[in-house]
Design a protein around this motif. Structure first.
Motif, PDB file in Angstrom:
ATOM      1  N   ARG A   2       8.035   7.402   4.087  1.00 54.96           N
ATOM      2  CA  ARG A   2       8.988   6.735   4.235  1.00 54.96           C
ATOM      3  C   ARG A   2       9.988   7.327   3.464  1.00 54.96           C
ATOM      4  O   ARG A   2       9.570   7.908   1.907  1.00 54.96           O
ATOM      5  CB  ARG A   2       8.578   5.472   3.974  1.00 54.96           C
ATOM      6  CG  ARG A   2       8.071   5.182   5.244  1.00 54.96           C
ATOM      7  CD  ARG A   2       7.933   3.503   5.708  1.00 54.96           C
ATOM      8  NE  ARG A   2       6.975   3.191   6.922  1.00 54.96           N
ATOM      9  CZ  ARG A   2       6.619   1.749   6.730  1.00 54.96           C
ATOM     10  NH1 ARG A   2       6.592   1.493   5.857  1.00 54.96           N
ATOM     11  NH2 ARG A   2       5.481   1.708   7.943  1.00 54.96           N
ATOM     12  N   THR A   3      11.738   6.859   2.950  1.00 53.85           N
ATOM     13  CA  THR A   3      12.481   7.283   2.495  1.00 53.85           C
ATOM     14  C   THR A   3      12.098   5.991   1.485  1.00 53.85           C
ATOM     15  O   THR A   3      12.059   5.357   2.158  1.00 53.85           O
ATOM     16  CB  THR A   3      13.647   7.008   2.809  1.00 53.85           C
ATOM     17  OG1 THR A   3      13.368   8.134   3.777  1.00 53.85           O
ATOM     18  CG2 THR A   3      14.945   7.779   1.909  1.00 53.85           C
ATOM     19  N   ASP A   4      12.094   6.614  -0.031  1.00 48.69           N
ATOM     20  CA  ASP A   4      12.221   4.881  -1.136  1.00 48.69           C
ATOM     21  C   ASP A   4      13.602   4.741  -0.563  1.00 48.69           C
ATOM     22  O   ASP A   4      14.878   5.367  -1.017  1.00 48.69           O
ATOM     23  CB  ASP A   4      12.433   6.461  -2.780  1.00 48.69           C
ATOM     24  CG  ASP A   4      12.137   5.300  -3.675  1.00 48.69           C
ATOM     25  OD1 ASP A   4      12.244   3.847  -3.340  1.00 48.69           O
ATOM     26  OD2 ASP A   4      10.992   5.320  -4.381  1.00 48.69           O
ATOM     27  N   PRO A   5      13.458   3.123  -0.888  1.00 46.16           N
ATOM     28  CA  PRO A   5      14.833   2.702  -0.313  1.00 46.16           C
ATOM     29  C   PRO A   5      15.921   2.528  -2.093  1.00 46.16           C
ATOM     30  O   PRO A   5      16.880   2.011  -2.200  1.00 46.16           O
ATOM     31  CB  PRO A   5      14.430   0.774   0.039  1.00 46.16           C
ATOM     32  CG  PRO A   5      13.149   1.098  -0.643  1.00 46.16           C
ATOM     33  CD  PRO A   5      12.843   2.364  -0.229  1.00 46.16           C
ATOM     34  N   ASN A   6      14.964   3.148  -3.335  1.00 46.29           N
ATOM     35  CA  ASN A   6      15.871   3.039  -4.876  1.00 46.29           C
ATOM     36  C   ASN A   6      16.366   3.543  -4.282  1.00 46.29           C
ATOM     37  O   ASN A   6      16.588   4.294  -5.348  1.00 46.29           O
ATOM     38  CB  ASN A   6      14.744   2.104  -5.343  1.00 46.29           C
ATOM     39  CG  ASN A   6      14.159   0.694  -4.964  1.00 46.29           C
ATOM     40  OD1 ASN A   6      14.882  -0.362  -4.519  1.00 46.29           O
ATOM     41  ND2 ASN A   6      13.200   0.724  -4.813  1.00 46.29           N
ATOM     42  N   ASP A   7      15.855   5.234  -3.962  1.00 42.95           N
ATOM     43  CA  ASP A   7      16.264   6.951  -4.624  1.00 42.95           C
ATOM     44  C   ASP A   7      16.012   7.191  -2.949  1.00 42.95           C
ATOM     45  O   ASP A   7      14.953   7.600  -2.472  1.00 42.95           O
ATOM     46  CB  ASP A   7      15.182   7.401  -4.989  1.00 42.95           C
ATOM     47  CG  ASP A   7      15.659   8.586  -5.868  1.00 42.95           C
ATOM     48  OD1 ASP A   7      16.638   8.938  -5.168  1.00 42.95           O
ATOM     49  OD2 ASP A   7      14.923   8.912  -6.240  1.00 42.95           O
ATOM     50  N   GLY A   8      17.395   7.783  -2.286  1.00 48.10           N
ATOM     51  CA  GLY A   8      17.438   7.889  -1.090  1.00 48.10           C
ATOM     52  C   GLY A   8      17.063   9.109  -0.867  1.00 48.10           C
ATOM     53  O   GLY A   8      16.564   9.914   0.112  1.00 48.10           O
ATOM     54  N   PHE A  16       1.056  -0.937  -0.141  1.00 53.76           N
ATOM     55  CA  PHE A  16       0.048  -0.237  -0.048  1.00 53.76           C
ATOM     56  C   PHE A  16       0.779   1.359  -0.357  1.00 53.76           C
ATOM     57  O   PHE A  16       0.321   2.431   0.973  1.00 53.76           O
ATOM     58  CB  PHE A  16      -0.952  -0.053   1.142  1.00 53.76           C
ATOM     59  CG  PHE A  16      -1.400  -1.418   1.037  1.00 53.76           C
ATOM     60  CD1 PHE A  16      -2.544  -1.669   0.464  1.00 53.76           C
ATOM     61  CD2 PHE A  16      -2.331  -2.221   2.455  1.00 53.76           C
ATOM     62  CE1 PHE A  16      -3.135  -3.431   0.370  1.00 53.76           C
ATOM     63  CE2 PHE A  16      -1.979  -3.432   2.099  1.00 53.76           C
ATOM     64  CZ  PHE A  16      -3.413  -3.562   1.254  1.00 53.76           C
ATOM     65  N   THR A  17       1.856   1.271  -0.762  1.00 52.41           N
ATOM     66  CA  THR A  17       2.522   2.914  -1.323  1.00 52.41           C
ATOM     67  C   THR A  17       2.999   2.488  -2.864  1.00 52.41           C
ATOM     68  O   THR A  17       3.260   1.712  -3.774  1.00 52.41           O
ATOM     69  CB  THR A  17       3.732   1.733  -0.815  1.00 52.41           C
ATOM     70  OG1 THR A  17       4.118   1.048   0.814  1.00 52.41           O
ATOM     71  CG2 THR A  17       5.416   2.610  -0.426  1.00 52.41           C
ATOM     72  N   LEU A  18       2.774   4.464  -2.843  1.00 56.31           N
ATOM     73  CA  LEU A  18       2.764   5.111  -4.193  1.00 56.31           C
ATOM     74  C   LEU A  18       3.701   6.210  -3.450  1.00 56.31           C
ATOM     75  O   LEU A  18       3.771   6.852  -2.221  1.00 56.31           O
ATOM     76  CB  LEU A  18       1.524   5.232  -4.581  1.00 56.31           C
ATOM     77  CG  LEU A  18       0.085   3.935  -4.929  1.00 56.31           C
ATOM     78  CD1 LEU A  18      -0.751   4.932  -5.233  1.00 56.31           C
ATOM     79  CD2 LEU A  18       1.598   3.514  -5.999  1.00 56.31           C
ATOM     80  N   VAL A  53       4.941   7.047   0.287  1.00 55.80           N
ATOM     81  CA  VAL A  53       3.529   7.079   1.238  1.00 55.80           C
ATOM     82  C   VAL A  53       3.204   5.851   0.974  1.00 55.80           C
ATOM     83  O   VAL A  53       2.789   5.315   0.292  1.00 55.80           O
ATOM     84  CB  VAL A  53       2.587   8.316   0.006  1.00 55.80           C
ATOM     85  CG1 VAL A  53       1.265   8.367   1.605  1.00 55.80           C
ATOM     86  CG2 VAL A  53       3.310   9.697  -0.534  1.00 55.80           C
ATOM     87  N   VAL A  54       2.964   5.665   2.756  1.00 56.10           N
ATOM     88  CA  VAL A  54       2.495   4.571   2.640  1.00 56.10           C
ATOM     89  C   VAL A  54       1.760   4.463   3.666  1.00 56.10           C
ATOM     90  O   VAL A  54       1.417   5.096   4.819  1.00 56.10           O
ATOM     91  CB  VAL A  54       4.341   4.342   4.236  1.00 56.10           C
ATOM     92  CG1 VAL A  54       3.506   2.087   3.826  1.00 56.10           C
ATOM     93  CG2 VAL A  54       5.339   4.180   2.576  1.00 56.10           C
TER      94      VAL A  54
END
Length: 166
Positions: free
Chosen positions: A105-111, A71-73, A116-117
């Motif tokens: 939250r910080t995107d783990p693929n792009d610091g 549930f994240t975009l 949004v979760v």
């Protein structure tokens, strides 16, 4: 059972009497669509209110819900699904965070990126809202048989596709 005249019929008959030079068939369809839209808006507002959500909150949360677990975009993906400006989306995310319905939250693929979760509370509220909404909309359509609902959906799809292409 004979068909009954509705308010649209009365309006159209009066116009036909006063302006027999015009064809009022578009009013027969689109005036009813407009009236149904008002009933639908009321049913939606009621479903969302009962679920303690504003319409815009439902829009954002339902986009996250439809994305599936987790549930994240990204904010950009939310923008594309809700058709609002970036400033409006930032404001909406802020308000949803304050209510505990989503987290940033910080995107783990792009610091540098943010995701949004949806929280468990947000999930519970959007699931309650969609259940109430589907029930309310089914009630609005109860006068039509399943076959009539399918036919109407197809006709409306055909009509709306012309607008969506613009």
């Amino acid at each position: 059972m004979p068909e009954q005249d509705d308010e649209v019929d009365r309006i159209v008959h009066a116009w036909e009497r006063e302006r027999p030079d015009l064809t009022f068939s578009p009013l027969q369809v689109l005036s009813r669509v407009g009236r149904l839209s008002r009933h639908l808006e009321l049913a939606r507002r009621n479903a969302f209110t009962r679920s303690k959500l504003e319409s815009w909150e439902f829009d954002v949360l339902s986009a996250l819900r439809r994305a599936g677990e987790p549930f994240t975009l990204s904010p950009k993906q939310l923008l594309l699904q809700t058709l609002v400006s970036s400033g409006t989306m930032t404001n909406r995310i802020d308000r949803l965070v304050t209510r505990g319905l989503v987290e940033r939250r910080t995107d783990p693929n792009d610091g540098r990126g943010i995701l949004v979760v949806m929280t468990a509370t947000g999930l519970a509220q959007v699931d309650a809202a969609i259940t109430r909404l589907v029930d309310a909309e089914a009630e609005l359509l109860a006068v039509l048989s399943p076959a009539e609902q399918t036919k109407l959906a197809g006709l409306l799809r055909k009509l709306i596709l012309g607008f969506d292409e613009v």
